[in-house]
Design an enzyme around this catalytic site. Structure first.
Site, PDB file in Angstrom:
ATOM      1  N   ASP A  32       0.855  -1.191   0.000  1.00 13.32           N
ATOM      2  CA  ASP A  32       0.000   0.000   0.000  1.00 13.32           C
ATOM      3  C   ASP A  32       0.889   1.240   0.000  1.00 13.32           C
ATOM      4  O   ASP A  32       1.688   1.443   0.914  1.00 13.32           O
ATOM      5  CB  ASP A  32      -0.875  -0.037   1.275  1.00 13.32           C
ATOM      6  CG  ASP A  32      -1.935   1.052   1.271  1.00 13.32           C
ATOM      7  OD1 ASP A  32      -2.067   1.763   0.261  1.00 13.32           O
ATOM      8  OD2 ASP A  32      -2.626   1.181   2.306  1.00 13.32           O
ATOM      9  N   ASP A  82      -2.929   2.255  -6.012  1.00 16.11           N
ATOM     10  CA  ASP A  82      -1.819   2.268  -5.047  1.00 16.11           C
ATOM     11  C   ASP A  82      -1.809   1.090  -4.087  1.00 16.11           C
ATOM     12  O   ASP A  82      -1.066   1.117  -3.114  1.00 16.11           O
ATOM     13  CB  ASP A  82      -1.825   3.579  -4.266  1.00 16.11           C
ATOM     14  CG  ASP A  82      -2.882   3.594  -3.185  1.00 16.11           C
ATOM     15  OD1 ASP A  82      -4.014   3.174  -3.466  1.00 16.11           O
ATOM     16  OD2 ASP A  82      -2.564   4.010  -2.063  1.00 16.11           O
ATOM     17  N   GLU A  83      -2.596   0.075  -4.349  1.00 17.63           N
ATOM     18  CA  GLU A  83      -2.667  -1.055  -3.415  1.00 17.63           C
ATOM     19  C   GLU A  83      -2.808  -2.348  -4.181  1.00 17.63           C
ATOM     20  O   GLU A  83      -3.543  -2.401  -5.166  1.00 17.63           O
ATOM     21  CB  GLU A  83      -3.955  -0.957  -2.601  1.00 17.63           C
ATOM     22  CG  GLU A  83      -3.905  -0.240  -1.316  1.00 17.63           C
ATOM     23  CD  GLU A  83      -5.266  -0.315  -0.647  1.00 17.63           C
ATOM     24  OE1 GLU A  83      -5.676  -1.399  -0.219  1.00 17.63           O
ATOM     25  OE2 GLU A  83      -5.929   0.735  -0.589  1.00 17.63           O
TER      26      GLU A  83
HETATM   27 MG   LIG Z   1      -2.433   3.932   0.081  1.00 18.74          MG
END
Ligand SMILES: [Mg+2]
Length: 367
Positions: A18, A112-113
């Protein structure tokens, strides 16, 4: 399903990666004058919503999904950055390329993960903790950004773990520690228990995992429907959902591991040629073209190197071969080679469907 349950399931190694305050961090990366300052990415003060807040802004109580007007009130010097999704997507793809160096079992949750299943991994590494560390280092090196990671034996616990040492940290939840850890966890921190459900549980006197564990499956199903089983399971550290890769083909490549390690440049050229021919066959079959030529070299000690060149135009077969040779010779080959690969990316097809809205945290209720 039943047959599957009878087998002893293999313990998986799952990593959740993350990025920290992703959009905001990208803006601070690209605008040095904004570093160390409270900043949000999102619409303007009049009528916008915060899509991401820097850590400096979070100190003022600002968080994503808050109205920009309220955010401005909480922090008078707040910087508002306009979102630049093309840039975020560009970095997101760079990060994913790093993931794919280790495994093809990558399940992105947003830009983003992602979840990675590294039980079997291309690096041949045993320790998922070590892989997570390497991935975070490579992300930093390649993008200049910080990532956090969680390591465990299922997605739910890996996701929970990635939050524990944020920002720029990682945590592991081992199988033998999972239940004790979850007993202490506040109910609102369980991944998959959204705000609404958390409130409902609190009204029932369920504040921690320990409280949740005291209720029977029957009771939880009655109160929460189908999700009741999910809650019953997760508090016991049980989450059987597999990492589901939905990778769109983003490169055309071929590679070969040699029976005997290659030492001389001549050997390497000779062995690269059939790989090149295979790539050309695949190009002709698929009709796909790509502007970036990448040479992959795995050495006898299993370290991996890639060398790439991006061209102005889609290269023809002859040019691909020339670039392949150029990449092979552009630097000294320092040690014996066990694998060579050649690939094309930057393709003439839509590379990936990305849903930008996903960054706003939408409570995920059950499964
Ligand atoms: Mg994040």
């Amino acid at each position: 399903m039943e047959a599957k349950e009878q087998e002893t399931p293999k313990i998986r190694k799952i990593i959740h990666v993350d990025m920290d305050a992703f959009y905001a961090s990208v803006e601070q990366l690209d605008h040095p004058e904004w570093r160390g300052k409270p900043l949000v990415v999102g619409g303007n003060e009049a009528r916008g919503v915060v899509a991401a807040a820097s850590y400096e802004a979070r100190k003022f109580g600002i968080h994503s999904a808050m109205s920009s007007a309220l955010a401005a009130k909480k922090c008078p010097n707040l910087i508002f950055a306009k979102p630049r999704f093309e840039r975020y997507k560009e970095i997101s793809l760079q990060i994913r390329e790093i993931f794919y160096e280790y495994t093809d079992l990558v399940e992105p949750l947003s830009l983003d993960e992602a979840f990675l299943d590294v039980t079997e991994n291309k690096a041949g590494l045993k320790s998922a903790i070590f892989i997570a560390k390497q991935i975070r280092e490579k992300i930093k090196e390649k993008t200049g950004l910080n990532a956090s990671a969680g390591v465990s034996y299922n997605k739910f616990l890996a996701k929970t773990a990635s939050d524990l040492n944020k920002p720029n940290g990682q945590a592991v939840i081992l199988p033998e520690d999972a239940e004790a850890f979850l007993e202490k966890l506040p109910i609102g921190k369980f991944f998959g228990i959204g705000k609404v459900t958390a409130e409902k549980m609190q009204n029932l006197g369920i504040h921690t995992g320990k409280d949740l564990k005291e209720y029977s499956l029957q009771f939880l199903t009655k109160k929460f429907g189908k999700s009741g089983l999910h809650y019953f399971n997760i508090v016991r550290g049980i989450h059987l959902s597999e990492v589901q890769p939905h990778r769109v083909r983003k490169s055309l490549s071929a590679e070969n591991t040699f029976e005997k390690d290659l030492i001389t440049l001549e050997e390497m050229k000779a062995n690269l040629h059939p790989i090149f021919e295979e790539v050309i066959r695949r190009i002709e079959k698929s009709g796909i073209k790509g502007r970036t030529v990448t040479l992959k070299i795995k050495y006898a000690d299993f370290t991996l190197q890639t060398r790439s060149k991006t061209l102005e135009q889609y290269p023809d077969a002859e040019t691909i071969w020339e670039v392949g040779l150029e990449l092979l010779q552009q630097e000294e080959i320092p040690k014996p080679v066990r694998l060579l690969g050649l690939g094309l990316s930057n393709l003439n097809i839509t590379e990936e469907q990305v849903h930008f809205g996903e960054q706003l945290k939408i409570p995920f209720e059950g499964k």
